[in-house]
Scaffold this active site. Structure first.
Site, mmCIF file in Angstrom:
data_model
loop_
_atom_site.group_PDB
_atom_site.id
_atom_site.type_symbol
_atom_site.label_atom_id
_atom_site.label_comp_id
_atom_site.label_asym_id
_atom_site.label_seq_id
_atom_site.Cartn_x
_atom_site.Cartn_y
_atom_site.Cartn_z
ATOM 1 N N ASN A 1 0.874 -1.178 0.000
ATOM 2 C CA ASN A 1 0.000 0.000 0.000
ATOM 3 C C ASN A 1 0.909 1.225 0.000
ATOM 4 O O ASN A 1 1.509 1.547 1.020
ATOM 5 C CB ASN A 1 -0.893 -0.034 1.250
ATOM 6 C CG ASN A 1 -1.739 1.218 1.389
ATOM 7 O OD1 ASN A 1 -1.791 2.053 0.474
ATOM 8 N ND2 ASN A 1 -2.416 1.357 2.525
ATOM 9 N N LYS B 1 0.128 4.236 -0.284
ATOM 10 C CA LYS B 1 -0.518 5.424 0.325
ATOM 11 C C LYS B 1 -0.292 6.641 -0.580
ATOM 12 O O LYS B 1 -0.324 6.500 -1.802
ATOM 13 C CB LYS B 1 -0.010 5.613 1.760
ATOM 14 C CG LYS B 1 -0.198 4.342 2.602
ATOM 15 C CD LYS B 1 0.038 4.524 4.072
ATOM 16 C CE LYS B 1 -0.148 3.180 4.794
ATOM 17 N NZ LYS B 1 0.003 3.269 6.232
ATOM 18 N N HIS C 1 -9.454 1.012 5.321
ATOM 19 C CA HIS C 1 -8.138 1.232 5.943
ATOM 20 C C HIS C 1 -8.297 2.166 7.145
ATOM 21 O O HIS C 1 -9.114 3.077 7.138
ATOM 22 C CB HIS C 1 -7.168 1.844 4.920
ATOM 23 C CG HIS C 1 -5.760 1.817 5.409
ATOM 24 N ND1 HIS C 1 -5.269 2.763 6.277
ATOM 25 C CD2 HIS C 1 -4.757 0.934 5.184
ATOM 26 C CE1 HIS C 1 -4.008 2.460 6.551
ATOM 27 N NE2 HIS C 1 -3.672 1.361 5.910
ATOM 28 N N GLU D 1 -6.599 4.570 8.129
ATOM 29 C CA GLU D 1 -6.452 6.006 7.837
ATOM 30 C C GLU D 1 -7.750 6.576 7.294
ATOM 31 O O GLU D 1 -8.086 7.738 7.554
ATOM 32 C CB GLU D 1 -5.261 6.217 6.876
ATOM 33 C CG GLU D 1 -3.946 6.053 7.623
ATOM 34 C CD GLU D 1 -2.807 5.441 6.831
ATOM 35 O OE1 GLU D 1 -2.841 5.449 5.588
ATOM 36 O OE2 GLU D 1 -1.866 4.936 7.474
ATOM 37 N N GLU E 1 -5.038 -4.915 10.768
ATOM 38 C CA GLU E 1 -4.015 -3.884 10.934
ATOM 39 C C GLU E 1 -4.259 -3.139 12.243
ATOM 40 O O GLU E 1 -5.065 -2.199 12.283
ATOM 41 C CB GLU E 1 -4.066 -2.890 9.767
ATOM 42 C CG GLU E 1 -3.807 -3.510 8.414
ATOM 43 C CD GLU E 1 -3.296 -2.477 7.410
ATOM 44 O OE1 GLU E 1 -2.201 -2.665 6.896
ATOM 45 O OE2 GLU E 1 -3.986 -1.482 7.172
ATOM 46 N N GLY F 1 2.771 2.383 10.836
ATOM 47 C CA GLY F 1 3.695 3.505 10.682
ATOM 48 C C GLY F 1 4.461 3.855 11.945
ATOM 49 O O GLY F 1 5.096 4.910 12.016
ATOM 50 N N SER G 1 3.739 -2.060 10.322
ATOM 51 C CA SER G 1 5.204 -2.112 10.492
ATOM 52 C C SER G 1 5.803 -3.463 10.107
ATOM 53 O O SER G 1 6.717 -3.939 10.769
ATOM 54 C CB SER G 1 5.590 -1.712 11.926
ATOM 55 O OG SER G 1 5.203 -0.369 12.186
HETATM 56 P P1 13P Z 1 3.212 0.451 7.698
HETATM 57 O O1 13P Z 1 3.741 -0.820 7.088
HETATM 58 O O2 13P Z 1 3.931 1.671 7.203
HETATM 59 O O3 13P Z 1 3.102 0.357 9.164
HETATM 60 O O4 13P Z 1 1.706 0.618 7.138
HETATM 61 C C1 13P Z 1 0.838 -0.442 7.221
HETATM 62 C C2 13P Z 1 -0.398 -0.110 6.465
HETATM 63 O O5 13P Z 1 -1.124 0.786 6.827
HETATM 64 C C3 13P Z 1 -0.670 -0.883 5.251
HETATM 65 O O6 13P Z 1 -1.961 -0.638 4.781
#
Ligand code: 13P
Length: 251
Positions: A9, A11, A94, A96, A166, A172, A212
């Site tokens: 992803n 982003k 997601h 976010e 997640e 992150g 992560s």
């Molecule tokens: P990170 O791997 O940067 O923690 O992000 C995970 C994520 O949100 C994948 O959709």
């Protein structure tokens, strides 16, 4: 036997040129892996160029989001238009989107239904916040997100759905869930799917871990019996890291 999925992803990162360079690198180095599925979710602007660059590869392109319908919805993107540009999948729910853009379970449910009826596969994301975990509400949150997000979906629909667990506190932050924490949550989700649909559908559903994931923790996570792949954020932006993750070591 569930075929593992390693999904990147990206982003809100990568210009078209940067996205093309990364995708070409991955295509060259991952084409020999025929026993896992690779999914890439670049920003919308890079979807069409990547569809062309990857059209002779097994890498699947996914959107990072969609809106349930078409029409006067400035700034949104529909499942049909994602399909039109070469996507075969879409990420929905997601954290976010849930937390920064206040998406509700009901809205996520509408998107999932629209995406499936447009012929896309869905990566449905769920996960608890740190406060919820500390209050021992992880399972309760996973259950309500799953039941509400998947309300009204039949067995056939469920076959085209992948779940991504997640934990919000791991996204992150560099703080991955331990192998045991992740396995426990994945087992819980699979048991829940068995109750909601049936046990064979639950056994066949891929449940990805995200939060992560890095080259140095992927092997331990992938060794867990209910972890069927990874949804990778930050580490998917670097070819070397993503390739190492996709080549996780099997037990
Ligand atoms: P990170 O791997 O940067 O923690 O992000 C995970 C994520 O949100 C994948 O959709």
């Amino acid at each position: 036997m569930r075929t593992p999925i390693i999904a990147g992803n990206w982003k809100l990162n990568k210009t078209v040129d940067e996205a093309l360079a990364l995708a070409r690198d991955l295509k060259g180095k991952l084409s020999a892996l025929d026993d896992i599925e690779i999914i890439l979710a670049p920003p919308f602007t890079a979807l069409a160029p990547l569809a062309t660059a990857l059209n002779d590869s097994a890498i699947v392109l996914a959107g990072q989001n969609c809106y349930p319908t078409e029409g006067a919805f400035t700034g949104e993107i529909s499942p049909a238009l994602l399909r039109d540009v070469g996507c075969r999948a879409v990420i929905i729910g997601h954290s976010e989107r849930r937390h920064l853009f206040a998406e509700s379970d009901d809205f996520i449910n509408q998107k999932i239904k629209a995406a499936l009826s447009a012929g896309l596969k869905v990566i449905f994301c769920i996960g608890e916040t740190l406060t919820e975990r500390n209050e021992n509400r992880t399972f309760e949150v996973l259950e309500s997100q799953t039941r509400n997000g998947l309300a009204g979906l039949d067995r056939a629909a469920m076959c085209r759905l992948t779940v991504a667990y997640e934990p919000v506190w791991a996204i992150g932050t560099g703080q991955t869930a331990s192998n045991e924490q992740a396995q426990e949550a994945h087992r819980y989700i699979r048991n829940l799917l068995a109750k909601m649909v049936d046990s064979s559908t639950a056994e066949n559903t891929r449940i990805l871990y995200g939060g992560s994931v890095k080259p140095d923790n992927v092997d331990g996570l992938m060794a867990q019996s209910d972890i069927d792949g990874a949804l990778v954020g930050g580490a998917s932006l670097k070819a070397g890291d993503f390739i190492r993750i996709a080549r996780f070591k099997r037990n």
